[in-house]
Scaffold this active site. Structure first.
Site, short mmCIF file in Angstrom:
data_model
loop_
_atom_site.label_atom_id
_atom_site.label_comp_id
_atom_site.label_asym_id
_atom_site.label_seq_id
_atom_site.Cartn_x
_atom_site.Cartn_y
_atom_site.Cartn_z
N LYS A 65 0.75 -1.19 0.01
CA LYS A 65 0.07 -0.03 -0.07
C LYS A 65 0.90 1.17 -0.03
O LYS A 65 0.55 2.33 -0.29
CB LYS A 65 -0.77 -0.05 1.29
CG LYS A 65 -1.78 -1.09 1.48
CD LYS A 65 -2.55 -0.85 2.95
CE LYS A 65 -3.51 -1.95 2.89
NZ LYS A 65 -3.95 -1.78 4.35
N GLU A 130 7.75 2.08 -6.39
CA GLU A 130 7.93 1.69 -5.07
C GLU A 130 8.08 2.76 -4.03
O GLU A 130 8.67 3.85 -4.53
CB GLU A 130 8.87 0.51 -5.04
CG GLU A 130 9.33 0.09 -3.69
CD GLU A 130 8.57 -0.71 -2.74
OE1 GLU A 130 7.20 -0.30 -2.63
OE2 GLU A 130 8.53 -1.87 -2.71
N ASP A 131 7.55 2.66 -2.88
CA ASP A 131 7.75 3.72 -2.13
C ASP A 131 9.32 3.86 -1.46
O ASP A 131 9.89 4.82 -1.54
CB ASP A 131 6.79 3.56 -0.67
CG ASP A 131 6.80 2.31 -0.04
OD1 ASP A 131 7.63 1.35 -0.48
OD2 ASP A 131 6.31 2.11 1.07
N ILE A 132 9.82 2.92 -1.07
CA ILE A 132 11.07 2.78 -0.31
C ILE A 132 11.65 1.43 -0.38
O ILE A 132 11.18 0.30 -0.42
CB ILE A 132 10.89 3.04 1.26
CG1 ILE A 132 12.05 3.13 1.72
CG2 ILE A 132 10.01 1.88 2.11
CD1 ILE A 132 12.34 3.73 3.18
N ILE A 133 12.98 1.56 -0.67
CA ILE A 133 13.83 0.35 -0.76
C ILE A 133 14.96 0.14 0.41
O ILE A 133 15.75 1.19 0.56
CB ILE A 133 14.73 0.13 -2.06
CG1 ILE A 133 13.57 -0.03 -3.26
CG2 ILE A 133 15.62 -0.94 -1.94
CD1 ILE A 133 14.04 -0.15 -4.61
N ASP A 134 14.64 -0.91 1.28
CA ASP A 134 15.69 -0.79 2.29
C ASP A 134 16.66 -1.85 2.12
O ASP A 134 17.77 -1.76 1.42
CB ASP A 134 14.68 -1.37 3.59
CG ASP A 134 15.30 -1.33 4.85
OD1 ASP A 134 16.44 -0.92 4.75
OD2 ASP A 134 14.62 -1.68 6.02
N GLY A 136 16.23 -4.25 0.10
CA GLY A 136 16.13 -4.77 -1.36
C GLY A 136 15.52 -6.13 -1.67
O GLY A 136 15.28 -6.40 -2.82
N LYS A 137 14.99 -6.86 -0.57
CA LYS A 137 14.56 -8.08 -0.65
C LYS A 137 13.10 -8.06 -1.51
O LYS A 137 12.94 -8.93 -2.10
CB LYS A 137 14.30 -8.66 0.76
CG LYS A 137 15.50 -9.32 1.08
CD LYS A 137 15.46 -10.19 2.71
CE LYS A 137 15.50 -8.95 3.64
NZ LYS A 137 15.88 -9.58 4.98
N PHE A 184 13.47 4.44 10.57
CA PHE A 184 12.18 3.88 10.10
C PHE A 184 11.20 5.36 10.02
O PHE A 184 11.13 6.36 10.89
CB PHE A 184 11.44 3.31 11.33
CG PHE A 184 10.44 2.66 10.68
CD1 PHE A 184 10.60 1.59 9.88
CD2 PHE A 184 9.12 2.97 10.83
CE1 PHE A 184 9.61 0.41 9.39
CE2 PHE A 184 8.03 2.23 10.07
CZ PHE A 184 8.34 1.27 9.46
N ASP A 191 3.75 3.37 6.28
CA ASP A 191 3.26 2.94 7.45
C ASP A 191 3.98 2.37 8.60
O ASP A 191 5.21 2.01 8.30
CB ASP A 191 1.93 2.15 7.26
CG ASP A 191 2.53 0.62 7.06
OD1 ASP A 191 3.05 0.46 6.13
OD2 ASP A 191 1.81 -0.28 7.68
N ARG A 197 -0.10 6.60 7.62
CA ARG A 197 -0.34 6.78 6.23
C ARG A 197 -0.86 7.82 5.94
O ARG A 197 -0.94 8.66 4.83
CB ARG A 197 -1.08 5.58 5.45
CG ARG A 197 -0.39 4.09 5.46
CD ARG A 197 -1.37 3.29 4.68
NE ARG A 197 -0.93 1.50 4.96
CZ ARG A 197 0.15 1.31 4.48
NH1 ARG A 197 1.03 1.66 3.74
NH2 ARG A 197 0.26 -0.10 5.01
#
Ligand code: IMP
Length: 216
Positions: A65, A130-134, A136-137, A184, A191, A197
């Site tokens: 989401k 995509e919103d965020i890549i941490d 990358g998984k 974070f 979220d 959100r």
């Protein structure tokens, strides 16, 4: 020159300078990226995407989401660009939902938990939004899923990329809005256990917020 805006460690704004919903005021530490800046950067990403991908119809795939706000504004800028630039990038939209986070921890268990039938991407140029890549998984899993449907080409745009020591294979998307510190983040559809959100700006959540909205 790097093709993203780098937010340095500790580079934030006092929350008192912005409008924060009252129900979140005591749980937000600071504002990292105000909505206005998100929109300005997204407008430029839309221009770059239109420049690079205007050779055929595009399927824009929204990662739910957390990606919905970014997807919505990016689509709007692409539509405006089509209308005013004299260039043309016809595009259709699809949605996919993956989940990998428990509280503020990325788990290795990335699950597809909803979305459209992806046969629409076969033979097409695909833009994953995509919103965020941490670590990358999630994106790695997404790319594997999309590859099964044999698209012509796949590009990835992520609003945020986190500087984390946990990143796999130093994965980098094709287009990046901002590189952010290893905090974070919540807001602008990102979220914490489904909360925050409904916050306009991208913010750092504080300890009290993490405790208040933790899954028991
Ligand atoms: P990755 O698989 O570790 O790269 O995590 C990516 C996914 O985790 C994103 O699609 C988000 O849903 C979620 N995520 C990662 N970092 C954050 C964050 O700081 N706030 C909210 N969600 C996050």
């Amino acid at each position: 020159m790097a093709n993203f805006i780098k937010i340095e460690d500790g580079q934030t704004f006092a929350k008192e300078m912005f409008c924060i919903p009252q129900h979140y005021e005591e749980y937000v530490e600071s504002v990292m990226i105000p909505k206005g800046l998100i929109l300005n950067r997204t407008e430029r990403l839309a221009r770059d995407i239109c420049r690079d991908l205007s050779h055929g119809p595009l399927v824009a795939l929204c990662c739910l989401k957390g990606g919905y706000q970014f997807f919505s504004h990016l689509s709007e800028f692409i539509i405006n660009h089509n209308a005013t630039s004299g260039q043309s990038l016809p595009f259709s939209i699809d949605f996919i939902r993956l989940k990998s986070y428990e509280n503020d921890v990325s788990t290795s268990d990335v699950k597809v938990i909803g979305g459209d039938d992806l046969s629409s991407v076969t033979g097409k140029n695909v833009l994953i939004v995509e919103d965020i890549i941490d670590t990358g998984k999630t994106m790695q899993k997404m790319l594997n899923i999309i590859a099964e449907y044999k698209p012509a080409q796949v590009k990835v745009v992520s609003l945020l990329v986190k500087r984390t020591p946990l990143k796999i294979d130093s994965y980098r998307p094709d287009y990046i809005g901002f590189e952010v510190p290893n905090n974070f983040l919540v807001g602008y559809a990102l979220d914490y256990n489904e909360y925050f959100r409904d916050l306009s700006h991208i913010c750092v959540i504080n300890k009290k917020g993490k405790e208040k909205y933790a899954t028991k």
